[in-house]
Each structure stands twice: as structure tokens, then as C-alpha cells.
Design an enzyme around this catalytic site. Structure first.
Site, PDB file in Angstrom:
ATOM      1  N   HIS A  57      -7.592  49.956  60.546  1.00 34.97           N
ATOM      2  CA  HIS A  57      -6.697  48.551  61.056  1.00 34.97           C
ATOM      3  C   HIS A  57      -6.771  48.165  62.508  1.00 34.97           C
ATOM      4  CE1 HIS A  57      -2.962  46.040  61.420  1.00 34.97           C
ATOM      5  NE2 HIS A  57      -2.653  46.698  62.599  1.00 34.97           N
ATOM      6  N   HIS A 108       0.739  42.298  57.030  1.00 36.60           N
ATOM      7  CA  HIS A 108       1.704  43.535  57.023  1.00 36.60           C
ATOM      8  C   HIS A 108       1.925  43.791  55.477  1.00 36.60           C
ATOM      9  CE1 HIS A 108       4.813  45.866  59.607  1.00 36.60           C
ATOM     10  NE2 HIS A 108       3.672  45.718  60.170  1.00 36.60           N
ATOM     11  N   HIS A 110       0.851  46.662  53.418  1.00 34.52           N
ATOM     12  CA  HIS A 110       1.187  47.894  52.720  1.00 34.52           C
ATOM     13  C   HIS A 110       2.576  48.256  52.982  1.00 34.52           C
ATOM     14  CE1 HIS A 110      -3.196  49.286  51.943  1.00 34.52           C
ATOM     15  NE2 HIS A 110      -2.717  48.377  51.391  1.00 34.52           N
TER      16      HIS A 110
END
Length: 761
Positions: A57, A108, A110
Site C-alpha cells: 500500500h 479503503h 479491505h
């Protein structure tokens, strides 16, 4: 996620101590590289910081090699108006008259599966802070949502929570939600997509960037206190796949407080106005670890940080926990010593917690962090923020791609009337009022159009009435069939939606949602989509101002449909000239024209989905030169146009239905000038098309202008007061019947869902 405290001195004295690097997501070679950088084993804090900053990420380690293509293909002319681009918190575009606009979309995903309300809410909060960090006032949000089948039990848990989270946070901030998409597909069942977009405005001279410059300048942490919520949340959650039951073992999702963020927005704007901020960074994914390392890495010196000064809301937090916490509503600023008192006074005025936690030093490329009086991190910040490993993941065109693209017969309807009812009632194209009515669309008073619009339009200058139009689009079905073309189609639709409002498209943003990068099929899809989007941007002559990559979107071994969300920003000189979608703005019958060519293209179409045909074939083929010609046609063309709507999913039928629904009117269509097959004419999803409405006295001039612009044009029909949707004098359906079917689907599915009437799960 957390590990016990440890110091640099202890790390030197215990080189062979075993460390839980694998549990923190680091590979053997990555851990070895960290030891090589430091010349010793890392401390607990260092191990935590490297693990979150080198996560997928935060570091883009699997995507960076392909994302470089954006920079390699962009031209100086494309970037001429770009004040901040790829690599910054958000893209910023100079739109003239000293005004600039910033926008970005981020995932956003998960966290929103684990805890739908807070996952979605903090997704909105995070993207708003990205815009704030550019020196801008946030002025609107949008959302791109994707869920499993609409009738699946878990969708009844996830969708209401996500929608309440988006609305609960955005409404509380006083930001209008001006548009978005909601899509259902089985591949999103265990991995919903929650992509949040924010747009902000600023004066060109007020642009702020994230860097720590100036020896002895102070590092100020302000906003909410730091707690244990979201320890490693987005950085870990966004770098792993979901297995059955895994949600019970994952780190806590961040907890948002929109009222704290609202105060933080106003505090930041006053700090900017007072000229007391040298550099600024929001605290989002990876928290203070990210903010300090990125500020230090982009500055001209080093940085020293004392964690003992960080305001906490949990007792006895370790250094690793403080650094990795993703507690929301926090910002980190660099301030000159003479402005510290003024900075503190402004924070006190807004009742915002603030602390001086460090300073810029003359130790070039050195970040030193202390806790309890001892050094717990001593490392080059560039190695943390900029030197994560870059993976050349294997990629290959899947063996199954040829069979997937094989054209199969399209199931034809027994009657067009039955087809129309099935389409409008389908979860794919039914009314989204159940969702959008939970959002405030007009707060702040500058929303020109939002609901039932191709793009959201905002006034940004009350003196000149200059405004912006924003749209974001994607089709995972198209992209699975052909990733390059799927990305181009997403770009084309967003570009067209902005142009149809009468705006000039000026910049692109994106959020690229894909499965595991360790799967060569997925990496091929990703690479193809990046190239399609980058090449498409060059063909249209507008820059990609920034974006986000979200990998590991899959449950077990089943990846989601590849979903490159593409946002386009346009500028409209006078919002009073905005071209709107709904028919009926004049008290006379309107002539309907179709701009663009209709071909027999049903690959990946909504019709294919509605009738249960297997996803197959090629998606519609788009020539972006046609999109550019359409955009040129609509520039300053509001005179004579009473309404306009792009043609996309559901074809011309759905476009006309959406234009006429709610007006009490009817339409009489003649498809002979569109395509010889009325089924193809009405339901094909060919790109580069728009339905335009005009009065009878302007029809000929609009036809001529389209022909002069090189845009194919045909007369489709006209409106009337019958309240009937009529086609070729052979098919008639009452509009009231279609509207009832269109409106009922989502309320029937979700009105009694868990969490539907509450703001928390």
C-alpha cells in the site's frame, strides 16, 4: 502487529536476536536488505516502520515498475497546467484566474469489509486530508462502491454499513457528495471496493507540499491524539488477501471522528492563511512512520523526533505502536521557530491538540527517533520512504483470455418491453436513490448538479461563476475482457461525462483495483490497464495528475474483476451554462438526437449480465479521437441544447429512460437512423455516443454543427406528454411502470438489512 520496545544500543548488542519480520509482512530478502542498510539488526520500532512503509500500500513495490509509464509518456504540453502531480498527496491543476483545483481518489477496500461503517468513514476522512495537505479547502466528495451480488447475505451486512460510513462522515464534515457508482458482481463478494474521491480548491500561491526544510525548524503534530486503533491497519490490510475467517485475525480498523476533522480543516486553513506552515503531511496509512519519514526524505536535511512528546490516548504505548498507529484526524507540519507561538495560538483557538515533537537537523538524510529518552530509530529516511524493493513481477497474458474473448451468441429478448423492464429493475441499472438520498448533495450551496447527472458540477468562484465538473467511472466487466481497452473505456466515459456537462476536461486521476500482484494473470491485466490509461491520456492531451494502486483484492485465489477507476476533472467558465441531463426544461416537445455511431457491441454489456449470458467477447471498441471531437462539440454549445446524457451501460434505451424518468413525459423513438436492428440500436453499448435534446427550431442547426465537427448524428425521436416509452410504433411501455420497477429494487433488498437504520454496525 505490535512488538515490544527495543533500542538501537540493544540492537547492536544482540545482533542474532530473532525478530518477527515475517509476521509483519516482510520477506526474507527484504529483512536482509534492512539489516544491510542499518549495518545491524533493526530495533522493534525500525522493523515496524520499514514493514509498514515497505508494504504494498505504501511503497507501490509491485506496481512502480509499470506506473513509470505514466511519466515516460506524458508531454510538457500535457503537464503545463499541473502544479503538483504523481507522487504528491493529490494532483493540483491551475484552472486560471489564480485558482487551482486539487483532486484524488483512494481505496479503503479491505478495512470496509472488516468493519463497513468505519472502513468507509475513514476512507472519506483520509482522502479529505490528502486534499487538505495540498493547502486546499475540501469542497466535495464522491464515491465508487462495488459489492457482491445484491441479494447475497453478506452484501446486506456490508452495503448498508459502507453507505452509512460514507454519508455519516461526509455529511458531518459538511461536504456535498456529488456523484459516484455502485456496482454488484460476484467477484466482489468477499472483497468490496470502497474508493473515495475528494476535490478541493486553493489559490495558486497557497500550494503546500510535503517536505521538511530548514535546519532548526520545528515538527508539529496536531489533531487527534494517537491511540491503538488501526495499528498497521491500511498498510497491512491492503497488502494481504482475505481467507475465510481471516477478518477475525486482522488488525483493528481505524476509527473516525468527522467533527474533529471538520475543526482540523478550519484550523489548517487558518494556519495556511497565516503563512506559518513550511511543509505539511497528513497522517493516513502508516501514520507517524509515514509522515516523519516522507517529510524528512523530501527535505534538505534530517529530522529528530521525540515520541515522548506525542499526545496519546492509550497508556504505555510502545514506540512501534505510536509510529504505526493509524489514528485518524492528524496532521504533521514543519514550522519555523519564530512562528511556533503563532502556530500554537491558532491550534488553541480551534481547540486542536498540538505538540512540538521534533525538529529539522543538519544531518542530511538522517531520521533519529527517541522514546523514553533512548534512541529507538536511527536510519536514512530515504531508505524508508523511497527505497523499498521494486519487484519485476512476472506477467503473462492468461491462457484463458482467448476463450473469454470468443464471441458467443447474444440472447435476444422475446419482446423489447420485457427487456426494458428487466434492465431498469436489474441491480446493475436500477435507481440508486436508496444510497444517494443518505448523502447531503447541496451543503455549502455551490453544488450546481449532482443527483441524476453525468458528472458532479460545483461553482468554485462566486464572482465569476467559474466551476468544475468531476466524474469517475470503471467497468470491471469490460476490463476483464480486454484490460487495455477497459481502461480506455473508463477514461472515455469519465471524459465524456465531464464534456457533456459543457466543461473542458483538464486532468485525470485513478484508483487501480486489482487482485494479487503475485499472480502473473493479474499483473498482465494491471500492466495492460496502465498502458491503456497512459496512452489514452496522451491521445486526449490531458495529464494523469496522480493515483492509487490497490492490490490483493481477492478472496482466496479468486481475484476481483480488474477495476481501474478513472476520474476526470473539467473546468466550466460559467456554471450557469451547465448542460443538464433531465428532459422537460422547456414547455414544448423536444427533438432527440444521437451523436456517435452505434455498432453491434454486446461484450461485457449489462444486457449480457441481465439475461445470464456468460461474460464473453470483446468490449466496445473506443477511438479516443471520437471522444475528443464530442468534447469539442459541447464546448460553449449549451445554446439550443435542452438536455444531454452520455450513452454507456444499458445503451440508448437506458440513456433515454434516465433522461425522461420523473418528468411525467413520454418519448416516441424511431431507431431506423441509428441501426437497422432495433435491438442493437437500443441496447448496444458502443462508446463515444450522447443523446442530445433540443427544441424543434434548433434541431437542424445542431445536426449541422455535429456534421461540421465530424461527429455522426441521427434523429432518434421526440418527447411528448403521453407518459409512454414508445419505439417504432411497435413497442409501448408506460413510463410509470418502468419507473416503479426501477425504483423498487434496492429498497426491497436493503430496507430491512442489518444496520440499515443505524449509523454503526
Amino acid at each position: 502487529m505490535t512488538v515490544h520496545n527495543d533500542t538501537v544500543a540493544a540492537a547492536v548488542d544482540s545482533p542474532d536476536q530473532e525478530q518477527p519480520y515475517a509476521q509483519l509482512g516482510l520477506k526474507d530478502d527484504e529483512y536482509a536488505r534492512i539489516r544491510e542498510i542499518l549495518g545491524r539488526r533493526p530495533t522493534d520500532a525500525e522493523l515496524t516502520v520499514y514493514s509498514v512503509m515497505w508494504s504494498e500500500h505504501c511503497s507501490y513495490k509491485s506496481s512502480k515498475t509499470h506506473l513509470r509509464y505514466f511519466g515516460e509518456t506524458a508531454t510538457e504540453q500535457m503537464n503545463a497546467k499541473l502544479l503538483a502531480g504523481i507522487g504528491e498527496n493529490a494532483g493540483v491543476v491551475d484552472i486560471g484566474d489564480g485558482n487551482a483545483v486539487t483532486f484524488r481518489v483512494e481505496s479503503h477496500n479491505h478495512p470496509s469489509y472488516v468493519e463497513p461503517y468505519q472502513g468507509a468513514a475513514t476512507g472519506v476522512g483520509g482522502i479529505v486530508r490528502d486534499v487538505m495537505a495540498m493547502g486546499a479547502r475540501p469542497i466535495a466528495v464522491m464515491d465508487q462502491l462495488r459489492f457482491g451480488p445484491a441479494d447475497a447475505p453478506d452484501t446486506k451486512r456490508v452495503l448498508p454499513g459502507v453507505v452509512h460510513g460514507v454519508g455519516g462522515y461526509g455529511n458531518s464534515l459538511g461536504l456535498p457528495n456529488i456523484g459516484g457508482e455502485t456496482v454488484f458482481d460476484a467477484t466482489y463478494a468477499g472483497n468490496p471496493l470502497v474508493n473515495a474521491l475528494c476535490v478541493g480548491t486553493l489559490k495558486v500561491e497557497d500550494l503546500k507540499l510535503a517536505f521538511a526544510s530548514g535546519v532548526d525548524n520545528k515538527v508539529m503534530l496536531f489533531g487527534s491524539r494517537t491511540g491503538l486503533d488501526g495499528i498497521g491497519g491500511v498498510s497491512v490490510l491492503a497488502s494481504e488477501t482475505f481467507e475465510d475467517g481471516a477478518e477475525r485475525k486482522l488488525p483493528a480498523v481505524q476509527v473516525g471522528d468527522p467533527f474533529a476533522e471538520k475543526v482540523l480543516i478550519e484550523c489548517c486553513l487558518e494556519l495556511y492563511s497565516a503563512g506559518v506552515v513550511v511543509g505539511i503531511q497528513d497522517l493516513g496509512g502508516a501514520g507517524l512512520a509515514c509522515a516523519t519519514s516522507e517529510l524528512a526524505a523530501s527535505g534538505d536535511g534530517g529530522m529528530r523526533v521525540n515520541l515522548d512528546a506525542v499526545p496519546l490516548r492509550a497508556a504505555e504505548m510502545s514506540a512501534a505502536e505510536i509510529l504505526a498507529s493509524e489514528s485518524q484526524e492528524r496532521m504533521c507540519a514543519v514550522v519555523t521557530p519564530e512562528n511556533v507561538d503563532k502556530f500554537l495560538a491558532i491550534c488553541e483557538k480551534w481547540d486542536v491538540t498540538v505538540a512540538e515533537i521534533g525538529e529539522v537537523t543538519d544531518e542530511k538524510d538522517r531520521l533519529v527517533i527517541t522514546h523514553n529518552g533512548e534512541v529507538v530509530l536511527d536510519a536514512p529516511p530515504s531508505t524508508i520512504a523511497d527505497e523499498a524493493p521494486v519487484y519485476e513481477r512476472p506477467y503473462a497474458r492468461p491462457d484463458w483470455q482467448d476463450d473469454l474473448q470468443r464471441e458467443r451468441p447474444v440472447t435476444r429478448p422475446d419482446s423489447l418491453a420485457a427487456a426494458f423492464k428487466a434492465i431498469v429493475a436489474s441491480p446493475a441499472l436500477c435507481s440508486r436513490d436508496y444510497i444517494t438520498q443518505q448523502y447531503d448533495r447541496y451543503v455549502r450551496g455551490n453544488t450546481v448538479q449532482a443527483q441524476y447527472a453525468d458528472s458532479g458540477v460545483l461553482r468554485i468562484d462566486e464572482e465569476t461563476s467559474r466551476g468544475v465538473a468531476i466524474s469517475a467511472d470503471a467497468s470491471g466487466r469490460y476490463t476483464k475482457l480486454d484490460p487495455n481497452m477497459g481502461a480506455r473505456l473508463a477514461l472515455a466515459e469519465a471524459y465524456r461525462n465531464v464534456a457533456v456537462a459543457g466543461a473542458t476536461p483538464v486532468a485525470i486521476t485513478n484508483c487501480l483495483n486489482f487482485g494479487s500482484p503475485e499472480n502473473p494473470d493479474v499483473m498482465w491485466q494491471f500492466r495492460e490497464a496502465v498502458h491503456g490509461l497512459a496512452d489514452g491520456a496522451v491521445e486526449l492531451g490531458i495529464p494523469v495528475s496522480g493515483g492509487n494502486v490497490s492490490f490483493y483484492n481477492q478472496t482466496g485465489d479468486e481475484p476481483i474483476l480488474p477495476t481501474p477507476v478513472v476520474g476526470v476533472l473539467g473546468v466550466i467558465d460559467d456554471v450557469h451554462e451547465t448542460i443538464r441531463r433531465p428532459l422537460g426544461s422547456v414547455d414544448e416537445p423536444e427533438t432527440l438526437l444521437v451523436l456517435g455511431e452505434t455498432r453491434d457491441e454486446f461484450g461485457g454489456s449489462i444486457w449480457q449480465e441481465v439475461v445470464g449470458d456468460e461474460l464473453s467477447g470483446l468490449p466496445p471498441q473506443v477511438d479516443l479521437a471520437n471522444e475528443a471531437r464530442l468534447a469539442d462539440f459541447f464546448q460553449g454549445a449549451s445554446a439550443g441544447i435542452t438536455a444531454a446524457h452520455d450513452v454507456s451501460e444499458g445503451g440508448i434505451f437506458q440513456a433515454v429512460f434516465e433522461m425522461v424518468q420523473g418528468t411525467g413525459r413520454g418519448v416516441e423513438l424511431d431507431t431506423t437512423g441509428i441501426h437497422e436492428d432495433e435491438f442493437v440500436a437500443l441496447l448496444s453499448e458502443s462508446a463515444s455516443r450522447v443523446v442530445v435534446a433540443t427544441t424543434k427550431d434548433h434541431a437542424d442547426s445542431l445536426v449541422q454543427r455535429a456534421q461540421d465537427a465530424g461527429v455522426p448524428v441521427a434523429v432518434l425521436g421526440s418527447t411528448n406528454d403521453s407518459g409512454v416509452f414508445s419505439v417504432n410504433d411497435t413497442t409501448q411501455v408506460a413510463m410509470a411502470e418502468l419507473e416503479q420497477a426501477w425504483a423498487a429494487t434496492l429498497p426491497d433488498l436493503f430496507s430491512h438489512a442489518v444496520g440499515a437504520n443505524s449509523v454503526v454496525e
